[in-house]
Scaffold this motif. Structure first.
Motif, PDB file in Angstrom:
ATOM      1  N   ALA A  24      36.420  17.061  35.850  1.00 62.20           N
ATOM      2  CA  ALA A  24      35.203  18.075  35.246  1.00 62.20           C
ATOM      3  C   ALA A  24      35.709  18.703  34.145  1.00 62.20           C
ATOM      4  CB  ALA A  24      34.532  18.828  36.190  1.00 62.20           C
ATOM      5  N   SER A  25      36.893  19.039  34.086  1.00 61.46           N
ATOM      6  CA  SER A  25      37.552  20.121  33.045  1.00 61.46           C
ATOM      7  C   SER A  25      38.304  19.610  31.877  1.00 61.46           C
ATOM      8  CB  SER A  25      38.085  21.325  33.705  1.00 61.46           C
ATOM      9  OG  SER A  25      39.196  20.725  34.483  1.00 61.46           O
ATOM     10  N   TYR A  26      38.800  18.308  32.031  1.00 69.61           N
ATOM     11  CA  TYR A  26      40.052  17.856  31.271  1.00 69.61           C
ATOM     12  C   TYR A  26      39.681  17.733  29.548  1.00 69.61           C
ATOM     13  CZ  TYR A  26      43.667  15.209  29.411  1.00 69.61           C
ATOM     14  OH  TYR A  26      44.807  15.037  28.641  1.00 69.61           O
ATOM     15  N   PRO A  27      38.509  17.625  29.144  1.00 74.58           N
ATOM     16  CA  PRO A  27      38.226  17.892  27.850  1.00 74.58           C
ATOM     17  C   PRO A  27      38.722  19.280  26.979  1.00 74.58           C
ATOM     18  CG  PRO A  27      36.431  16.545  28.928  1.00 74.58           C
ATOM     19  CD  PRO A  27      37.176  17.165  29.745  1.00 74.58           C
ATOM     20  N   PHE A  28      38.495  20.091  28.119  1.00 77.06           N
ATOM     21  CA  PHE A  28      38.820  21.553  27.399  1.00 77.06           C
ATOM     22  C   PHE A  28      40.395  21.681  27.319  1.00 77.06           C
ATOM     23  CE2 PHE A  28      34.803  22.376  29.201  1.00 77.06           C
ATOM     24  CZ  PHE A  28      34.123  23.156  28.336  1.00 77.06           C
ATOM     25  N   PHE A 221      32.211  32.327  41.407  1.00 79.55           N
ATOM     26  CA  PHE A 221      33.363  33.216  41.707  1.00 79.55           C
ATOM     27  C   PHE A 221      34.671  32.503  41.469  1.00 79.55           C
ATOM     28  CE2 PHE A 221      30.802  35.616  45.403  1.00 79.55           C
ATOM     29  CZ  PHE A 221      29.951  36.258  44.325  1.00 79.55           C
ATOM     30  N   GLY A 222      34.830  31.227  41.612  1.00 80.26           N
ATOM     31  CA  GLY A 222      35.943  30.336  41.274  1.00 80.26           C
ATOM     32  C   GLY A 222      36.113  30.253  39.762  1.00 80.26           C
ATOM     33  N   PHE A 223      34.930  30.171  39.134  1.00 82.28           N
ATOM     34  CA  PHE A 223      35.147  30.256  37.491  1.00 82.28           C
ATOM     35  C   PHE A 223      35.566  31.548  37.132  1.00 82.28           C
ATOM     36  CE2 PHE A 223      33.742  30.702  32.959  1.00 82.28           C
ATOM     37  CZ  PHE A 223      34.022  29.465  32.628  1.00 82.28           C
ATOM     38  N   VAL A 281      40.530  26.192  33.013  1.00 82.12           N
ATOM     39  CA  VAL A 281      40.638  26.812  34.315  1.00 82.12           C
ATOM     40  C   VAL A 281      39.690  27.410  34.907  1.00 82.12           C
ATOM     41  CG1 VAL A 281      42.261  28.462  35.345  1.00 82.12           C
ATOM     42  CG2 VAL A 281      43.064  27.098  33.360  1.00 82.12           C
ATOM     43  N   GLY A 282      38.699  27.801  34.421  1.00 82.09           N
ATOM     44  CA  GLY A 282      37.376  28.318  35.008  1.00 82.09           C
ATOM     45  C   GLY A 282      36.644  27.308  35.720  1.00 82.09           C
TER      46      GLY A 282
END
Length: 308
Positions: A24-28, A221-223, A281-282
């Motif tokens: 979900a976060s890899y492009p960033f 909260f994780g973000f 990371v968020g």
């Protein structure tokens, strides 16, 4: 309230949630890495320009003859290095954190139920231990490989050449180039994100009287926890990327890299890529905590049915 869980369930939940979160976060992550590459050249590129470059490279390469698909998949260059890393990394992260928590409860707090809430300094120590172990065993080799891949080099060729021409020691040094900055970043990340998440969770449950968070709260909260850790460890992340891109016989250390970046382009450069890193990371922490809690609850319910 915390509760003691089967280590195997912690491992399964961590591995699965890690792969979901990194996808979900890899492009960033790629965008942040490429921004750091420009810093090494003494430049400060913009996020928009770097995004266009990545999309253009993917478009020119294409995917199965489809250029538009290549433009999208170009943002996943190097994901092959991070998927196995994410599975093993998060597996180790949650396993070490949870088991270290249990040891602290048992031997320091005298709690055998696994339900006592640790003070925040103790949670920071548990998080730091998880961060160091995951770096030494998993994160460093795969992050080094991802960085080389993002720079259009095959990590296996780079490492293979070192092993073949200079021996085992040189090969291992190549794999662990940039370990200091990488370990510092991961230790800081986990020492901050775990205590922040569980403290915010504790406060929320106390204020609502509920037993657990809903999925939206877990994600949010994780973000927030991931964003807090990114703000603190960003200079180490810049140093890690530059350090792991090195291939020569003589490499720079973490402090030297940070000093050079500051001298060439100023203090703001040590926070280059902060926005995409917060996104990376968020999302990683938000999706990771959400997926982890969902998966372990599912596995525990299945285990409970099987025990009946």
């Amino acid at each position: 309230m915390s509760k003691r869980r089967d280590p195997l369930i912690n491992m399964a939940g961590g591995a699965t949630s890690g792969m979901v979160a990194v996808t979900a976060s890899y492009p960033f992550d790629l965008l942040k890495t490429r921004l750091h590459f420009e810093l090494q050249k003494g430049k400060r590129a913009t996020m928009l320009d770097t995004t266009k470059i990545i999309a253009r490279e993917g478009y020119q390469t294409g995917f199965m003859g489809i250029r538009s698909a290549g433009a999208v998949l170009g943002f996943y260059r190097g994901l092959d290095q991070l998927l196995p890393e994410a599975a093993f990394k998060v597996l180790l992260r949650f396993l070490v954190f949870k088991e270290t928590e249990n040891y602290y409860r048992r031997f320091v707090m005298g709690d055998e139920t696994g339900k006592a809430i640790l003070p925040m300094p103790a949670q920071m120590v548990c998080g730091a231990a998880a961060g160091f172990i995951e770096t030494a065993i998993v994160v460093q080799p795969f992050e080094r490989g991802k960085t080389l891949r993002a720079d259009f080099h095959s990590p296996y060729k780079v490492w293979g050449d070192k092993f073949r021409t200079q021996g085992f020691g040189a090969g291992m040094r190549s794999i662990y180039t940039g370990f200091g900055a990488c370990a510092g970043r991961q230790v800081g990340n986990q020492a901050i994100s775990f205590p922040v998440f569980y403290k915010v969770k504790e406060l929320r449950l106390q204020s609502t009287g509920r037993q657990d968070l809903n999925n939206f709260e877990r994600l949010g909260f994780g973000f927030f926890a991931g964003s807090c850790s990114s703000l603190v460890t960003m200079p180490l992340d810049v140093a890690k990327t530059i350090a792991q891109k090195q291939q020569g016989e003589v490499t720079q250390g973490t402090l030297q890299i940070i000093t050079d970046v500051y001298r060439k382009t100023g203090i703001r450069s040590l926070y280059t890529g902060l926005a995409p890193r917060i996104g990376r990371v968020g999302l990683d922490r938000g999706v990771g905590f959400l997926a982890y809690e969902y998966i372990v609850e599912l596995l525990e319910s299945l285990k409970g049915k099987g025990d009946k």
